[in-house]
Design a protein around this motif. Structure first.
Motif, mmCIF file in Angstrom:
data_model
loop_
_atom_site.group_PDB
_atom_site.id
_atom_site.type_symbol
_atom_site.label_atom_id
_atom_site.label_comp_id
_atom_site.label_asym_id
_atom_site.label_seq_id
_atom_site.Cartn_x
_atom_site.Cartn_y
_atom_site.Cartn_z
ATOM 1 N N ILE A 31 0.823 -1.220 0.000
ATOM 2 C CA ILE A 31 0.000 0.000 0.000
ATOM 3 C C ILE A 31 0.858 1.272 0.000
ATOM 4 C CG2 ILE A 31 -2.131 -0.908 1.000
ATOM 5 C CD1 ILE A 31 -1.054 0.066 3.706
ATOM 6 N N MET A 32 0.280 2.325 -0.568
ATOM 7 C CA MET A 32 1.028 3.575 -0.724
ATOM 8 C C MET A 32 1.038 4.401 0.567
ATOM 9 S SD MET A 32 2.022 3.244 -3.788
ATOM 10 C CE MET A 32 2.729 4.816 -4.224
ATOM 11 N N GLU A 33 -0.073 4.326 1.316
ATOM 12 C CA GLU A 33 -0.156 5.059 2.597
ATOM 13 C C GLU A 33 0.467 4.155 3.649
ATOM 14 O OE1 GLU A 33 -1.908 8.258 3.250
ATOM 15 O OE2 GLU A 33 -1.350 8.278 1.141
ATOM 16 N N ASP A 34 1.746 4.019 3.618
ATOM 17 C CA ASP A 34 2.422 2.999 4.430
ATOM 18 C C ASP A 34 2.812 3.523 5.827
ATOM 19 O OD1 ASP A 34 4.247 4.680 3.232
ATOM 20 O OD2 ASP A 34 5.743 3.129 2.859
ATOM 21 N N ASP A 35 1.792 3.879 6.579
ATOM 22 C CA ASP A 35 2.033 4.379 7.946
ATOM 23 C C ASP A 35 2.751 3.337 8.801
ATOM 24 O OD1 ASP A 35 0.727 7.066 8.060
ATOM 25 O OD2 ASP A 35 -0.947 5.868 7.330
ATOM 26 N N HIS A 36 2.465 2.072 8.529
ATOM 27 C CA HIS A 36 3.118 1.020 9.320
ATOM 28 C C HIS A 36 4.623 1.003 9.059
ATOM 29 C CE1 HIS A 36 2.287 -0.567 5.431
ATOM 30 N NE2 HIS A 36 2.670 -1.805 5.678
ATOM 31 N N ARG A 37 5.029 1.383 7.835
ATOM 32 C CA ARG A 37 6.470 1.441 7.556
ATOM 33 C C ARG A 37 7.097 2.640 8.285
ATOM 34 N NH1 ARG A 37 6.322 0.264 2.613
ATOM 35 N NH2 ARG A 37 7.037 -1.886 2.945
ATOM 36 N N ILE A 38 6.370 3.752 8.282
ATOM 37 C CA ILE A 38 6.859 4.940 8.998
ATOM 38 C C ILE A 38 7.030 4.595 10.478
ATOM 39 C CG2 ILE A 38 6.220 7.285 9.750
ATOM 40 C CD1 ILE A 38 4.765 7.581 7.035
ATOM 41 N N SER A 39 6.030 3.904 11.003
ATOM 42 C CA SER A 39 6.067 3.537 12.405
ATOM 43 C C SER A 39 7.240 2.583 12.686
ATOM 44 C CB SER A 39 4.696 2.954 12.688
ATOM 45 O OG SER A 39 4.638 2.274 13.812
ATOM 46 N N TYR A 40 7.502 1.680 11.746
ATOM 47 C CA TYR A 40 8.651 0.773 11.886
ATOM 48 C C TYR A 40 9.943 1.585 11.931
ATOM 49 C CZ TYR A 40 12.036 -2.938 10.730
ATOM 50 O OH TYR A 40 13.105 -3.800 10.744
ATOM 51 N N TYR A 41 10.125 2.480 10.957
ATOM 52 C CA TYR A 41 11.374 3.262 10.919
ATOM 53 C C TYR A 41 11.518 4.117 12.174
ATOM 54 C CZ TYR A 41 12.580 2.080 6.073
ATOM 55 O OH TYR A 41 12.959 1.424 4.944
ATOM 56 N N GLN A 42 10.410 4.723 12.561
ATOM 57 C CA GLN A 42 10.464 5.581 13.747
ATOM 58 C C GLN A 42 10.899 4.770 14.973
ATOM 59 O OE1 GLN A 42 6.657 7.290 14.586
ATOM 60 N NE2 GLN A 42 7.543 9.330 14.856
ATOM 61 N N GLY A 43 10.301 3.589 15.123
ATOM 62 C CA GLY A 43 10.627 2.741 16.269
ATOM 63 C C GLY A 43 12.072 2.262 16.235
ATOM 64 N N TYR A 44 12.510 1.785 15.089
ATOM 65 C CA TYR A 44 13.877 1.241 15.004
ATOM 66 C C TYR A 44 14.929 2.348 15.084
ATOM 67 C CZ TYR A 44 12.542 -3.635 14.425
ATOM 68 O OH TYR A 44 12.062 -4.906 14.660
ATOM 69 N N LEU A 45 14.605 3.506 14.510
ATOM 70 C CA LEU A 45 15.563 4.617 14.617
ATOM 71 C C LEU A 45 15.615 5.137 16.050
ATOM 72 C CD1 LEU A 45 14.776 6.277 11.196
ATOM 73 C CD2 LEU A 45 17.072 5.593 11.945
ATOM 74 N N SER A 46 14.486 5.087 16.722
ATOM 75 C CA SER A 46 14.460 5.492 18.133
ATOM 76 C C SER A 46 15.329 4.531 18.958
ATOM 77 C CB SER A 46 13.006 5.486 18.622
ATOM 78 O OG SER A 46 12.934 5.815 19.967
ATOM 79 N N ALA A 47 15.250 3.244 18.620
ATOM 80 C CA ALA A 47 16.102 2.258 19.308
ATOM 81 C C ALA A 47 17.586 2.572 19.051
ATOM 82 C CB ALA A 47 15.769 0.849 18.814
ATOM 83 N N CYS A 48 17.888 3.063 17.855
ATOM 84 C CA CYS A 48 19.283 3.450 17.561
ATOM 85 C C CYS A 48 19.709 4.598 18.481
ATOM 86 C CB CYS A 48 19.425 3.911 16.106
ATOM 87 S SG CYS A 48 19.231 2.593 14.912
ATOM 88 N N LEU A 49 18.821 5.590 18.616
ATOM 89 C CA LEU A 49 19.161 6.732 19.485
ATOM 90 C C LEU A 49 19.339 6.279 20.931
ATOM 91 C CD1 LEU A 49 16.791 9.482 18.018
ATOM 92 C CD2 LEU A 49 19.291 9.452 17.933
ATOM 93 N N ASP A 50 18.450 5.380 21.395
ATOM 94 C CA ASP A 50 18.591 4.856 22.761
ATOM 95 C C ASP A 50 19.955 4.185 22.924
ATOM 96 O OD1 ASP A 50 16.013 5.659 23.273
ATOM 97 O OD2 ASP A 50 15.124 3.659 23.067
ATOM 98 N N ALA A 51 20.317 3.387 21.919
ATOM 99 C CA ALA A 51 21.598 2.667 22.015
ATOM 100 C C ALA A 51 22.772 3.644 22.028
ATOM 101 C CB ALA A 51 21.728 1.684 20.845
#
Ligand code: BGC
Length: 498
Positions: A410-430
């Protein structure tokens, strides 16, 4: 209609399961932190037999084993990047990225796999691509081997089961270092040796499809590691001084969270990580295979009646030769499993999975990525980064792949945005909480591509590609603008703090 409803329900459940705003790290990415996107030759280039390129093992595999490819497709045309690379580079530039990770198709440069005949048209393709990137002010991160062994080397030598492969790979690597010495500074020798070996020469589910459970995969592992080390030494001895770049091997792993605090489950988690990651990383970062792998494979081999361990050993000379062959630690990571201790698999059926004998599973509440191998567990990446620091020391870590695989496209890929946001946030935590030396994040992927066994049914792109259109039109999904904005602001939320 029903299908649409299903998609909607799926997307809503994926979406609602993301992190809340409060849980997302609101620090800026540190100064100098780099962002990129990744892809690989077989998955995007097409032009499979064009201008002198010959078949790779994946070309052959897709053509001869359609039953192992979800939609029985081939990578013959893929995204047609062989002709449309300028569009790809323009997209990378528009996203403001530091790196574009791509791979060189060995069979495009050396049609026989050997260094005797260089295909100038193939060389020119990559020269043009690098020139385009340079003009766009984007640095190439170049993988020499992303699974596409020239079929000729498989036919003549048995591919990665043969000891001479280290020499063939080294010849190819030297040629690329020489050809592209003015174009490339960020080198990767081999992508995900575990998939090459376990899939290619163990289960046989990946190309070249050799089934040799518990035997072939370990022989392959040794040859791949020696090939990497040889390429590293050539780079180090002959090119480093003038090229002034860096080189490493990309190793992938899922994170395996211990199923409980019990000693057995902690040990199960450590064991499966050592088999998955340590098997390839230990020889390079510490020296020799992990002890738990040496011991278990030796024990089980003996009980099975083998005369020696199915795991080939390294000589002392080889251990010394391989140890230290890295300039950074390159990591591919997508998802997480739980790991529990379980009774050892019965003797009599040698395999890598039985050598490990760990029970893996997923928490039912973990959102799925809509591809069955996938669960979205951002904290798993943080735990993995901390484990890497603990296990291999304070080495610089470059994430070379991370992204969300779905089957909806799907084009409105909010779930992908949410994935990137979560994983990038984990990077910042690390980085900020755990002091992990993480310098770079590379997303997979900028465009939909040919996903190996998944064919054209598995989507990871921030750009949709219309695979039924001869033009292979690329259209940005919602995640493309989110990612572009994130790179520009270096921040995952509306307002960040230093
Ligand atoms: C591979 C990529 C692949 C990605 C997503 C990684 O294992 O390196 O080539 O497309 O996973 O499936």
């Amino acid at each position: 209609m029903l299908a649409m409803m299903k998609v909607l329900v799926l997307v809503l459940s994926l979406f609602s399961a993301g992190l809340t705003d409060d849980e997302i790290n609101s620090r800026y990415f540190p100064e100098g932190f780099k962002f990129g996107v990744a892809n690989a030759a077989t998955q995007i280039e097409g032009g499979w037999l064009e201008d002198g390129k010959t078949e790779s093992v994946w070309d052959r595999f897709a053509h001869t084993h359609p039953e192992l490819i979800a939609d029985r497709s081939t990578p013959d045309i893929a995204c047609d990047s062989y002709h449309k690379y300028k569009e790809d580079v323009a997209m990378v530039k528009a996203m403001g990225l530091d790196y574009y990770r791509l791979s060189i198709a060995w069979a495009r440069i050396l049609p026989t796999g050997h260094a005797d005949k260089v295909n100038q048209a193939g060389v020119q393709y990559y020269k043009n691509l690098f020139a385009e990137l340079k003009a766009a002010n984007v640095e190439p991160m170049v993988t020499l081997y992303h699974w596409d062994l020239p079929q000729n080397l498989e036919d003549l030598h048995g591919g990665w089961l043969d000891e001479t492969m280290a020499d063939h790979f080294a010849e190819y690597a030297r040629l690329c270092f020489e050809l592209f010495k003015d174009d490339v500074k960020m080198w990767i020798t081999i992508n995900e040796p575990k998939q090459v070996c376990q899939g290619g020469y163990g289960t046989g589910l990946l190309a070249p499809g050799v089934v040799s459970n518990g035997v072939g995969e370990y022989i392959c592992a040794k040859n791949v590691i020696l090939a990497h080390a040889k390429a590293y030494h050539i780079y180090n001895d002959e090119f480093r001084a003038t090229n002034q770049g860096r080189i490493a091997m990309v190793i992938d792993t899922t994170w395996y969270e211990p199923g409980s605090d019990s000693e057995e489950d902690q040990e199960a988690s450590e064991r499966i990580l050592q088999f998955n990651f340590g098997l390839y990383a230990n020889p390079i970062f510490i020296g020799n295979w992990p002890q738990v792998v040496i011991d278990r494979v030796a024990q089980r081999s003996e009980l099975e009646g083998f005369n020696s361990s199915r795991l080939p050993s390294f000589t002392d000379e080889e251990i010394a030769y391989v140890k230290g062959t890295y300039d950074y630690l390159a990591l591919n990571h997508y998802s997480t499993n739980m790991a529990n201790a379980t009774a050892d698999s019965p003797i009599g059926d040698p395999s890598y999975a039985n050598d490990i004998s760990v029970l893996t599973w997923r928490q039912p509440e973990w959102p799925s990525g809509a591809a069955d191998w996938f669960a979205v567990v951002p904290w798993g990446l943080r735990h993995l980064l901390v484990w890497l620091k603990k296990t291999y020391g304070d080495v610089e870590i470059v994430i070379t792949e991370n992204g969300l695989s779905d089957t909806t496209g799907i084009m409105e890929d909010d779930h992908r945005i949410s994935y990137y946001q979560g994983y990038l946030s984990a990077c910042l935590d690390a980085i900020y909480e755990d002091g992990v030396n993480l310098s770079t994040y590379t997303a997979w992927s900028i465009i939909d591509d040919w996903e190996w066994n998944g064919g054209y049914t598995s989507f990871l792109g921030m750009y949709y590609v219309n695979f039924t259109d001869p033009e292979r039109t690329r259209i940005p999904r919602k995640s493309a603008s989110w990612f572009t904005n994130m790179v520009a602001t270096r921040c995952l939320v509306d307002t960040c703090t230093e």
